[in-house]
Design a protein around this motif. Sequence first.
Motif, PDB file in Angstrom:
ATOM      1  N   ASP A  75      97.341 -34.741  21.470  1.00 28.68           N
ATOM      2  CA  ASP A  75      97.622 -33.387  20.982  1.00 28.68           C
ATOM      3  C   ASP A  75      98.181 -33.488  19.570  1.00 28.68           C
ATOM      4  OD1 ASP A  75      98.312 -30.849  20.562  1.00 28.68           O
ATOM      5  OD2 ASP A  75      99.520 -30.588  22.381  1.00 28.68           O
ATOM      6  N   GLN A  76      97.320 -33.166  18.579  1.00 28.90           N
ATOM      7  CA  GLN A  76      97.765 -33.238  17.183  1.00 28.90           C
ATOM      8  C   GLN A  76      98.870 -32.218  16.912  1.00 28.90           C
ATOM      9  OE1 GLN A  76      96.550 -35.441  14.818  1.00 28.90           O
ATOM     10  NE2 GLN A  76      95.649 -36.356  16.663  1.00 28.90           N
ATOM     11  N   ALA A  77      98.762 -31.042  17.582  1.00 32.31           N
ATOM     12  CA  ALA A  77      99.718 -29.971  17.290  1.00 32.31           C
ATOM     13  C   ALA A  77     101.136 -30.370  17.667  1.00 32.31           C
ATOM     14  CB  ALA A  77      99.306 -28.716  18.041  1.00 32.31           C
ATOM     15  N   ARG A  78     101.271 -31.401  18.533  1.00 28.17           N
ATOM     16  CA  ARG A  78     102.630 -31.805  18.952  1.00 28.17           C
ATOM     17  C   ARG A  78     103.454 -32.321  17.779  1.00 28.17           C
ATOM     18  NH1 ARG A  78     102.993 -35.796  23.824  1.00 28.17           N
ATOM     19  NH2 ARG A  78     105.208 -35.541  23.421  1.00 28.17           N
TER      20      ARG A  78
ATOM     21  N   VAL B  22      95.896 -20.591  18.017  1.00 27.52           N
ATOM     22  CA  VAL B  22      96.390 -21.314  16.844  1.00 27.52           C
ATOM     23  C   VAL B  22      96.889 -22.703  17.267  1.00 27.52           C
ATOM     24  CG1 VAL B  22      98.205 -21.340  15.096  1.00 27.52           C
ATOM     25  CG2 VAL B  22      96.891 -19.251  15.524  1.00 27.52           C
ATOM     26  N   TYR B  23      97.556 -22.754  18.425  1.00 24.96           N
ATOM     27  CA  TYR B  23      98.111 -24.037  18.874  1.00 24.96           C
ATOM     28  C   TYR B  23      96.997 -24.979  19.345  1.00 24.96           C
ATOM     29  CZ  TYR B  23     101.170 -27.426  21.111  1.00 24.96           C
ATOM     30  OH  TYR B  23     101.824 -28.582  21.442  1.00 24.96           O
ATOM     31  N   SER B  24      96.075 -24.461  20.204  1.00 25.90           N
ATOM     32  CA  SER B  24      95.082 -25.338  20.822  1.00 25.90           C
ATOM     33  C   SER B  24      93.770 -25.381  20.055  1.00 25.90           C
ATOM     34  CB  SER B  24      94.763 -24.871  22.240  1.00 25.90           C
ATOM     35  OG  SER B  24      95.935 -24.623  22.950  1.00 25.90           O
TER      36      SER B  24
ATOM     37  N   LEU C  33     104.858 -23.159  14.924  1.00 31.06           N
ATOM     38  CA  LEU C  33     103.497 -22.639  14.970  1.00 31.06           C
ATOM     39  C   LEU C  33     102.957 -22.386  13.564  1.00 31.06           C
ATOM     40  CD1 LEU C  33     103.063 -20.043  17.850  1.00 31.06           C
ATOM     41  CD2 LEU C  33     101.687 -22.059  17.391  1.00 31.06           C
ATOM     42  N   SER C  34     103.836 -21.938  12.644  1.00 28.67           N
ATOM     43  CA  SER C  34     103.368 -21.643  11.282  1.00 28.67           C
ATOM     44  C   SER C  34     102.810 -22.919  10.645  1.00 28.67           C
ATOM     45  CB  SER C  34     104.490 -21.039  10.441  1.00 28.67           C
ATOM     46  OG  SER C  34     105.651 -21.858  10.547  1.00 28.67           O
ATOM     47  N   GLU C  35     103.401 -24.065  10.967  1.00 28.49           N
ATOM     48  CA  GLU C  35     102.904 -25.342  10.416  1.00 28.49           C
ATOM     49  C   GLU C  35     101.556 -25.700  11.045  1.00 28.49           C
ATOM     50  OE1 GLU C  35     107.019 -27.700   9.413  1.00 28.49           O
ATOM     51  OE2 GLU C  35     106.185 -27.918  11.430  1.00 28.49           O
ATOM     52  N   VAL C  36     101.414 -25.417  12.346  1.00 24.69           N
ATOM     53  CA  VAL C  36     100.142 -25.712  13.020  1.00 24.69           C
ATOM     54  C   VAL C  36      99.022 -24.925  12.341  1.00 24.69           C
ATOM     55  CG1 VAL C  36      98.874 -25.630  15.194  1.00 24.69           C
ATOM     56  CG2 VAL C  36     101.327 -26.109  15.208  1.00 24.69           C
TER      57      VAL C  36
END
Length: 1570
Positions: A968-971, A1200-1202, A976-979
């Motif tokens: 999971d790159q988003a981790r 946005v996250y996934s 969320l704004s950075e993702v």
Amino acid sequence: MADRDTLPLPLEVRTRLAELELELSEGDITQKGYEKKRSKLIGAFLPQAPGKGMDPSVPHERRTPVTPGSSSRYHRRRSSGSRDERYRSDVHTEAVQAALAKQKERGKMAVPMPSKRRSLVVQSSMDAYTPPGEEHIGLQDTSSGSEGEGSMQGEGTPTSSQSSINMENWISRAIHGSTTSSTTSSSSTQSGGSGAASRLADVMGQTHLGKSDVTSYTTDSIQVERPQGSTTTSRSTPKYGNAELMETGDGVPVGGRVSAKIQQLVNTLKRPKRPPLREFFVDDFEELLEVQQPDPNQPKAEGAQMLAMRGEQLGVVTNWPLSLEAALQRWGTISPKAPCLTTMDTNGKPLYILTYGKLWTRSMKVAYNILHKLGSKQEPMLRPGDRVALVFPNNDPAAFMVAFYGCLLAEVVPVPIEVPLTRKDAGSQQIGFLLGSCGVTVALTSDACHKGLPKSPTGEIPQFKGWPKLLWFVTESKHLSKPPRDWFPHIKDANNETAYIEYKTCKDGSVLGVTVMRIALLTHCQALTQSCGYTEAETIVNVLDFKKDVGLWHGILTSVMNMMHVISIPYSLMKVNPLSWIQKVCQYKAKVACVKSRDMHWALVAHRDQRDINLSSLRMLVVADGANPWSVSSCDAFLNVFQSKGLKPEVICPCASSPEALTVAIRRPTDDSNQPPGRGVLSMQGLSHGVIRVDSEEKLSVLTLQDVGTVMPGALMCVVRPDGVPQLCKTDEIGELCVGSIATGTSYYGLSGMTKNTFEVFPMNSVGALISEYPFTRTGLLGFVGPGGLCFIAGKMDGLMVVGGRRHNADDIVATALAVEPMKFVYRGRIAVFSISVLHDERIVVVAEQRPDSTEEDSFQWMSRVLQAIDGIHQVGVYCLALVPSNTLPKTPLGGIHLSESKQLFLEGSLHPCNVLMCPHTCVTNLPKPRQKQPEIGPASVMVGNLVSGKRIAQASGRDLGQMEDNDQARKFLFLSEVLQWRAQTTPEHVLYTLLNCRGTIASSLTCVQLHKRAEKIATMLAERGHLQDGDHVALVYPPGIDLIAAFYGCLYAGCVPITVRPPHPQNIATTLPTVKMIVEVSRSACMMTTAVICKLLRSKEASAAVDVRSWPPVLDTDDLPKKKPPLLYKPSNPDTLAYLDFSVSTTGMLAGVKMSHTATSAFCRSIKLQCELYPSREVAICLDPYCGLGFVLWCLCSVYSGHQSILIPPSELEVNPALWLLAVSQYKVRDTFCSYSVMELCTKGLGLQTESLKSRGLDLSRVRTCVVVAEERPRIALTQSFSKLFKDLGLHPRAVSTSFGCRVNLAVCLQPHRLGKLADQGTSGPDPTTVYVDMRALRHDRVRLVERGSPHSLPLMESGKILPGVRIIIANPETKGPLGDSHLGEIWVCSGHNASGYFTVYGDEALQSDHFTSRLSFGDTQTIWARTGYLGFLRRTELTDASGERHDALYVVGALDEAMELRGMRYHPIDIETSVIRTHKSITECAVFTWTNLLVVVVELDGSEQEALDLVPLVTNVVLEEHYLIVGVVVVVDIGVIPINSRGEKQRMHLRDGFLADQLDPIYVAYNM
């Protein structure tokens, strides 16, 4: 008597007046029409006197009952046979009056009057209002006789109006409070109530009520003080202010009429019920219904065992014929000119004389034709022994007689039935069933009758509903061929072949055929001849139905055996001229007359001083229903009037009969007038226990019986216990009469089992020995044999109602109701009384037809009196009292009430009453005992107890986030704004969002970079135009769509805290805008962002009317964005700071905002990503409101996250195009979709009939793996199942549908993705949602007991989805906060990284905060910090394993703690009661329940005509009693759409409650159950 009748009127005027009176009493003309015609007739003879006693304040036309003309009419009516010495024998009315007076002394609580919508009230009560002082003038008229021929109906109860003048006012005082002035308050209010509310308050003011168990929540009894004079002022009160402010049980002052009524109801119910509830042991959670224990003091039979009574020897007279046909042959040949039967036309003129010669020749002709002219020579249609229907109208006895004897001669079996008038007569279907089971194929009928039958367009007689196919055969001589000279009927001696079949309607409406053998027929005629002393050529007048029963036996059969002359009076003539039978007796010097009590009663009412009446020729007046409890008063009254006309007292001969046993007993005509007839004055109390007690002290509740003579010649009679083995009764015990004789029926045709129980009874004595080797027949009559062998009948088995172990007779209750003033209130005395079974006991229902001109107040007054009278006299409560408009109860062929059909209509909710009063609180005394909460046990014993019973502590958790290795790159990012920025750089053109419009085309879409750029511009706008600091709150007021998403990320980029708010509804600004304003205020928003359209809407005229434009914070319009980029994007320093606020209105109407931190938001998105396996390559369809909870997270955050693409479908678009969501799912080949219950319901209701056309449009749902319903409630299993079933044909996998569960403290606890098909093998599958069935009764005690599907009281529950990764759950006791075992229902507590961090409140209510978000268990694991969800539920370890091979723990949500109702010490969930209620009637579309001061209030939405509203009241009350052991306090019937439902499709019960108490629902009907 003559002193009242001062007007000398000519004879013709008087006869015309008599006809008018009759028309009025029949209801054929209105009161007004009567007055008009009458004054015309006697205007010339009236002295012109000014109207005295007029109340000048009442306008003239309103007081028709008090013109001088009409008052003399009432005097005249009284003098002519209503209110005289002769009615002294009718103890009933006096008893009723006294019983009511007694209630008055007891300080009876007044009854709250139901409220009705105006359209349901035909006329307001002032229109027909009589001033109090003049009330007594002629409100009683005694022709309350009904036409109940063969029904259980009041056949003319003459009633005494003794002492009614002052009584009337006195009772109305008793019921209505103190002053007569209070009766004048007006009764037309907006949505109900009447002046009654203020009157009731009056009474309440004077009644101090003691405490009792019903509503023991108050500390003190409630007293309402009301100054005496205040009643008259209540007319001018405004809509909501009818009652003073009252302190209710919850200590909340309420205004409003409704709550005043409820309060009054509560007060009424506080009076202790009569039978105190007994204590008994309550098993762990098994609820025990109280079994009525016999009262040790109740009267018991003490007499010796009775002996069988033997009738006198049946004397064989030498010249008696050997069969009835032989008799006919003898008279037809010896004296062919002798008259056999004279029929009358409707003017009372002889229409036709049938001689014995004609009867003989015509019967032969009929016999020949039915044997030889039907079918072919080789295959005749009828052979000897076949059954044939006889269908003849009541005015054609001659044709019937010819056909009947024709059948006897042809040796076929006649089955006489009624003429079917329409295709759906009451009870006609059951008659058809009888014909079918008898194998009838031919129906004999007369020419006139054949012409009158309903025809199809081709001229054929249609097949009646439930009837076999019949050949209709007309028996008129002219249609028949002459028999050949050599043909002669075969005349045999009477034998054991069936002679005829008489139909009998049972209590349940089924129709049986009683077969009578030829030998029984002959023996019965001989016994009647002997006991009545019939001789040749006597004349007999018959008013009875000649097709069955006494009319057939005397008027068709025995008469022929003795060559007697019968004068037959048709029912139609009796209607026109009730005196006709008396006139015929005089005219023909008749020796015998056969009548019913009703005919005697009608003659009394119609009787004027007819000079020329002379009844001295009568030696016998057979009273066919002499066994009826009220026949005694008819007989006495008749004798009183006509004794002066030559009627001898010993002539009156009541008899008792039944279809099974034929004539049971008859009083013999004696020459000795000194021997008075037998009378029994029995105590009702004793009778209800089945014993005979001659009443001594209590004059109120007595039943006066007359004897019906002695046993028939040649018969044995005994009395046996009505139930169980036929054991002989004691001499002072009431039982069922049984007759042993040749002259009885032999069987129910084709029903051997029932035949055995009725016709083959072997009575035994106390030691079990048989009293005779011959079988007896049960008569269906209840009674006893008194001194001197006289039989007394106390009632019928069919009319028996066993309530709480005591026996009551329907006829007695009818008599009591008819004796209540004003007697004329009941239209023609038409009252039906029956019992229905509710909660393991019989409950009494009284249904009466009311006079067309009665007002609401009249009805209500009468109803409350009837309840009191029945309670006082019979000591039994009436469960339901209903009034229906006149002439609406189903009728029997002779105009009586068809009882079983009326009961059927009542039970299926199609009786359409115009008034209903239910009294479950007073009647239902066998409810389980209220549960006592046990004192809490300590932690140690809980632990030990759980260990001993092998229960594990109820806890469960989702997969552990820490151990899950995912790429999971988003981790890497905390925010969320950075993702989003990372995605905009790495995959700028990847589409994240696609929004569809109502046509299913793409309205707009957003790629990663587009979203990033729009968010930057919005951040600039917030900084420049909004001048906002970081951490400021911004309200986002957007329709569901892409603007909302961009605005959200814009806020994050600017460092502001967004709050999503549902925009106001343009069609409903007044109610929706204040909610927007409230959220904006409570969330302390520094500014609002929205679209140009909504900006404009906020400034519109309608909006400013609801909310002042100047009170809004600054509004930014994002349709007009600045061009430049912000200098620097905001980066939060601490991930625990606030990311956004989530505001939502709970079902209890509370607005609650929770704080979501950046950490929680990211954890939430990761948890969902892992549970649903979301990757950039996936597409997910979302049809949810994006304003709060999981709906918002899925709409705005997860993509946005996934990185997956979300197809957004605004639920509001489905109202235009219900197929939009499913078509999108199909078109985009979506595998995962999320929706709400309201969306699912829209599809189920809107697309139910369109599945075929959708299939043809290519709709295919076979790719859907998961369809998750997002909810914060118990899964709606019925809806998800019907959705799955409906769309199975379109490829939807039955296991695809599942639910999720979230709440305020944690927006998603469970989410159930299914992995179907191939994916299941790839190792990530979640198990199916499992359904369990729990015992609803155990659940009320907070216990979980699993039961089998379909077992009684089972409730299906579906698991709420699989627990999300990183979530831990425990079930805790909401009161003690201790952990619970898994067989307990408790509060769901949750511990998770994505719990909200607390409520956002203006006031900072810290206690609530720490309790809900940071609770610890009181023992066990006391370190973990839990959040309390506020929902009750339980955990079950299922047998299923998930991919990792672990057992799967299922969470079952039962309901919100706030919504649960504590009643009788138990916990009820509104949805369970509502589900039961919705099932009871097709017209109930929605239902909501709530409690108010410990009363259960049920609100139902009616989809149907307003006439059905009152049908629902008894049905709702019944089902809640049966299934939940609760008594409904108030039933409110409203229009569709009144029950408020929020955007998630959840009912807002508290809003509804507030609306109801503030009187804002405009209900169709409100019933207050007593």
